[in-house]
Write a protein that holds these residues in place. Structure first.
Motif, PDB file in Angstrom:
ATOM      1  N   GLN A  66      -4.304   6.813   1.496  1.00  0.00           N
ATOM      2  CA  GLN A  66      -5.522   6.374   2.165  1.00  0.00           C
ATOM      3  C   GLN A  66      -5.607   4.848   2.135  1.00  0.00           C
ATOM      4  O   GLN A  66      -4.908   4.187   1.366  1.00  0.00           O
ATOM      5  CB  GLN A  66      -6.763   6.974   1.515  1.00  0.00           C
ATOM      6  N   GLY A  67      -6.465   4.300   2.980  1.00  0.00           N
ATOM      7  CA  GLY A  67      -6.696   2.860   2.995  1.00  0.00           C
ATOM      8  C   GLY A  67      -5.436   2.057   3.261  1.00  0.00           C
ATOM      9  O   GLY A  67      -4.597   2.426   4.093  1.00  0.00           O
ATOM     10  N   ILE A  68      -5.305   0.959   2.549  1.00  0.00           N
ATOM     11  CA  ILE A  68      -4.156   0.068   2.732  1.00  0.00           C
ATOM     12  C   ILE A  68      -2.855   0.779   2.427  1.00  0.00           C
ATOM     13  O   ILE A  68      -1.853   0.618   3.135  1.00  0.00           O
ATOM     14  CB  ILE A  68      -4.323  -1.182   1.841  1.00  0.00           C
ATOM     15  N   GLY A  69      -2.830   1.582   1.370  1.00  0.00           N
ATOM     16  CA  GLY A  69      -1.604   2.273   0.994  1.00  0.00           C
ATOM     17  C   GLY A  69      -1.093   3.208   2.067  1.00  0.00           C
ATOM     18  O   GLY A  69       0.114   3.286   2.317  1.00  0.00           O
ATOM     19  N   ARG A  70      -1.994   3.915   2.702  1.00  0.00           N
ATOM     20  CA  ARG A  70      -1.604   4.822   3.791  1.00  0.00           C
ATOM     21  C   ARG A  70      -0.981   4.035   4.938  1.00  0.00           C
ATOM     22  O   ARG A  70       0.058   4.433   5.491  1.00  0.00           O
ATOM     23  CB  ARG A  70      -2.824   5.598   4.282  1.00  0.00           C
ATOM     24  N   SER A  71      -1.596   2.916   5.280  1.00  0.00           N
ATOM     25  CA  SER A  71      -1.063   2.089   6.369  1.00  0.00           C
ATOM     26  C   SER A  71       0.294   1.504   6.008  1.00  0.00           C
ATOM     27  O   SER A  71       1.178   1.404   6.864  1.00  0.00           O
ATOM     28  CB  SER A  71      -2.054   0.975   6.713  1.00  0.00           C
ATOM     29  N   ILE A  72       0.467   1.105   4.750  1.00  0.00           N
ATOM     30  CA  ILE A  72       1.774   0.608   4.310  1.00  0.00           C
ATOM     31  C   ILE A  72       2.830   1.693   4.469  1.00  0.00           C
ATOM     32  O   ILE A  72       3.926   1.454   4.998  1.00  0.00           O
ATOM     33  CB  ILE A  72       1.714   0.126   2.844  1.00  0.00           C
ATOM     34  N   ALA A  73       2.507   2.897   4.009  1.00  0.00           N
ATOM     35  CA  ALA A  73       3.455   4.005   4.106  1.00  0.00           C
ATOM     36  C   ALA A  73       3.827   4.296   5.557  1.00  0.00           C
ATOM     37  O   ALA A  73       5.015   4.476   5.889  1.00  0.00           O
ATOM     38  CB  ALA A  73       2.857   5.249   3.456  1.00  0.00           C
ATOM     39  N   ILE A  74       2.839   4.318   6.431  1.00  0.00           N
ATOM     40  CA  ILE A  74       3.091   4.633   7.838  1.00  0.00           C
ATOM     41  C   ILE A  74       3.926   3.549   8.514  1.00  0.00           C
ATOM     42  O   ILE A  74       4.872   3.846   9.262  1.00  0.00           O
ATOM     43  CB  ILE A  74       1.754   4.841   8.579  1.00  0.00           C
ATOM     44  N   GLU A  75       3.591   2.288   8.262  1.00  0.00           N
ATOM     45  CA  GLU A  75       4.339   1.202   8.906  1.00  0.00           C
ATOM     46  C   GLU A  75       5.774   1.121   8.389  1.00  0.00           C
ATOM     47  O   GLU A  75       6.695   0.795   9.145  1.00  0.00           O
ATOM     48  CB  GLU A  75       3.613  -0.130   8.714  1.00  0.00           C
ATOM     49  N   LEU A  76       5.976   1.413   7.112  1.00  0.00           N
ATOM     50  CA  LEU A  76       7.346   1.474   6.584  1.00  0.00           C
ATOM     51  C   LEU A  76       8.123   2.601   7.254  1.00  0.00           C
ATOM     52  O   LEU A  76       9.302   2.454   7.602  1.00  0.00           O
ATOM     53  CB  LEU A  76       7.322   1.670   5.068  1.00  0.00           C
ATOM     54  N   VAL A  90      11.618   4.132  -0.046  1.00  0.00           N
ATOM     55  CA  VAL A  90      10.505   3.312  -0.524  1.00  0.00           C
ATOM     56  C   VAL A  90       9.437   4.217  -1.131  1.00  0.00           C
ATOM     57  O   VAL A  90       9.014   5.196  -0.518  1.00  0.00           O
ATOM     58  CB  VAL A  90       9.880   2.480   0.613  1.00  0.00           C
ATOM     59  N   LEU A  91       8.990   3.854  -2.327  1.00  0.00           N
ATOM     60  CA  LEU A  91       7.896   4.551  -3.002  1.00  0.00           C
ATOM     61  C   LEU A  91       6.624   3.723  -2.867  1.00  0.00           C
ATOM     62  O   LEU A  91       6.618   2.530  -3.181  1.00  0.00           O
ATOM     63  CB  LEU A  91       8.234   4.745  -4.482  1.00  0.00           C
ATOM     64  N   VAL A  92       5.556   4.350  -2.397  1.00  0.00           N
ATOM     65  CA  VAL A  92       4.261   3.686  -2.243  1.00  0.00           C
ATOM     66  C   VAL A  92       3.234   4.446  -3.074  1.00  0.00           C
ATOM     67  O   VAL A  92       2.933   5.615  -2.779  1.00  0.00           O
ATOM     68  CB  VAL A  92       3.804   3.642  -0.771  1.00  0.00           C
ATOM     69  N   THR A  93       2.678   3.806  -4.104  1.00  0.00           N
ATOM     70  CA  THR A  93       1.630   4.465  -4.875  1.00  0.00           C
ATOM     71  C   THR A  93       0.281   4.246  -4.190  1.00  0.00           C
ATOM     72  O   THR A  93       0.071   3.242  -3.511  1.00  0.00           O
ATOM     73  CB  THR A  93       1.572   3.945  -6.319  1.00  0.00           C
ATOM     74  N   GLY A  94      -0.626   5.207  -4.374  1.00  0.00           N
ATOM     75  CA  GLY A  94      -1.887   5.134  -3.641  1.00  0.00           C
ATOM     76  C   GLY A  94      -1.640   5.152  -2.154  1.00  0.00           C
ATOM     77  O   GLY A  94      -2.369   4.525  -1.381  1.00  0.00           O
ATOM     78  N   GLY A  95      -0.618   5.910  -1.747  1.00  0.00           N
ATOM     79  CA  GLY A  95      -0.136   5.830  -0.368  1.00  0.00           C
ATOM     80  C   GLY A  95      -0.763   6.795   0.610  1.00  0.00           C
ATOM     81  O   GLY A  95      -0.195   7.011   1.686  1.00  0.00           O
ATOM     82  N   LEU A 114       9.642  -0.656  -3.887  1.00  0.00           N
ATOM     83  CA  LEU A 114       8.467  -0.052  -4.522  1.00  0.00           C
ATOM     84  C   LEU A 114       7.240  -0.873  -4.162  1.00  0.00           C
ATOM     85  O   LEU A 114       7.264  -2.112  -4.248  1.00  0.00           O
ATOM     86  CB  LEU A 114       8.652  -0.034  -6.045  1.00  0.00           C
ATOM     87  N   VAL A 115       6.170  -0.185  -3.785  1.00  0.00           N
ATOM     88  CA  VAL A 115       4.885  -0.834  -3.578  1.00  0.00           C
ATOM     89  C   VAL A 115       3.879  -0.205  -4.544  1.00  0.00           C
ATOM     90  O   VAL A 115       3.536   0.976  -4.407  1.00  0.00           O
ATOM     91  CB  VAL A 115       4.369  -0.678  -2.131  1.00  0.00           C
ATOM     92  N   ASN A 116       3.441  -0.978  -5.516  1.00  0.00           N
ATOM     93  CA  ASN A 116       2.413  -0.532  -6.450  1.00  0.00           C
ATOM     94  C   ASN A 116       1.049  -0.879  -5.853  1.00  0.00           C
ATOM     95  O   ASN A 116       0.530  -1.972  -6.049  1.00  0.00           O
ATOM     96  CB  ASN A 116       2.591  -1.203  -7.813  1.00  0.00           C
ATOM     97  N   ASN A 117       0.495   0.072  -5.132  1.00  0.00           N
ATOM     98  CA  ASN A 117      -0.756  -0.160  -4.415  1.00  0.00           C
ATOM     99  C   ASN A 117      -1.961   0.525  -5.054  1.00  0.00           C
ATOM    100  O   ASN A 117      -3.097   0.089  -4.868  1.00  0.00           O
ATOM    101  CB  ASN A 117      -0.605   0.330  -2.963  1.00  0.00           C
ATOM    102  N   ALA A 118      -1.750   1.593  -5.809  1.00  0.00           N
ATOM    103  CA  ALA A 118      -2.859   2.370  -6.367  1.00  0.00           C
ATOM    104  C   ALA A 118      -3.771   1.477  -7.204  1.00  0.00           C
ATOM    105  O   ALA A 118      -3.300   0.640  -7.991  1.00  0.00           O
ATOM    106  CB  ALA A 118      -2.324   3.509  -7.230  1.00  0.00           C
TER     107      ALA A 118
END
Length: 243
Positions: free
Chosen positions: A16-26, A9-14, A79-83
């Motif tokens: 800090q903030g919401i993106g960091r939490s998405i990356a960690i929970e994944l 899984v690729l997380v952009t803006g991963g 893919l999560v486009n979060n940035a």
């Protein structure tokens, strides 16, 4: 629970903030996560805390370099486009440079990265899932956020086209559209009652969103539990858009 075990899984803006939490929970759910951002220091902090989360730094405003970097990363299942950025300017004062940068990060980067990732999915016959982080501001106007609202409205429209064209390849595309979310920065920005009251009065649940509530929605849409959900915009807004 290893719902994403073996998934890349690729997380952009991963970082800090919401993106960091998405990356960690994944990562906690078993995924092999790669966090992409233009902030090397924040990426290094994430890597130090979670060594098995991969990181890469690139400026998403640089179209060609971003394509080069993302293409070299290989195939992804999700893919999560979060940035994203928000530049606070009224409609009458919105400057061309502000508008261009907001569109570049919030919208063009979604197009750019999604093209690369989805083409590889198609080539590898991967039945993938893409979630773009949008906003309630894509539908309801937010004062002093002309460029931001325009960029998120474009993200919603782009996502519908992605769902239409990528669906036949087994690739789903959806958005999550949060209200104000209480990240560390969000708590600071909306701490003053004189600022928060007007927004809270429009939310039937009477509160702002928590980071975990957005993350849960993202993971649901990425997962096979949402295997028939494609082209939707999921508000995480306590009913704001229902009023």
């Amino acid at each position: 629970m290893n719902k994403f075990k073996g998934k890349r899984v690729l997380v952009t803006g991963g970082c800090q903030g919401i993106g960091r939490s998405i990356a960690i929970e994944l990562w906690k759910a078993g995924a092999n996560v790669l966090a992409l951002s233009n902030q090397p220091a924040q990426l290094a902090s994430l890597k130090q805390q979670y060594p098995s989360i991969d990181t890469v730094a690139v400026d998403l405003c640089d179209w060609s370099k971003t394509r080069e970097v993302v293409a070299a990363l290989g195939a992804f299942d999700c893919l999560v486009n979060n940035a994203g950025i928000a530049m606070i300017e009224s409609f009458l004062d919105c400057k061309p440079a502000s508008f261009d940068k907001t569109i570049s990060v919030n919208t063009k980067a979604v197009l750019n990265i999604s093209q690369i990732v989805s083409k590889t999915m198609i080539d590898r016959k991967i039945k993938g899932s893409i979630v773009n982080i949008s906003s309630q501001a894509s539908i309801a106007a937010l004062k002093y956020h002309a460029a931001y609202c325009a960029s998120k409205g474009a993200v919603d429209s782009l996502t519908r086209v992605m769902a239409l064209e990528l669906g036949p390849h087994g690739i789903r595309a959806n958005t999550v559209n949060p209200t104000v979310v209480l990240t560390d920065m969000g708590r600071q920005v909306w701490a003053a009652p004189e600022k928060s009251k007007g927004m809270l009065d429009k939310i039937p649940l009477g509160r702002f969103g928590e980071v975990s509530e957005v993350v849960n929605a993202v993971l649901f849409l990425l997962s096979d539990d949402a295997s028939m959900i494609n082209g939707v915009h999921l508000p995480v807004d306590g009913g704001f858009l229902a009023t």
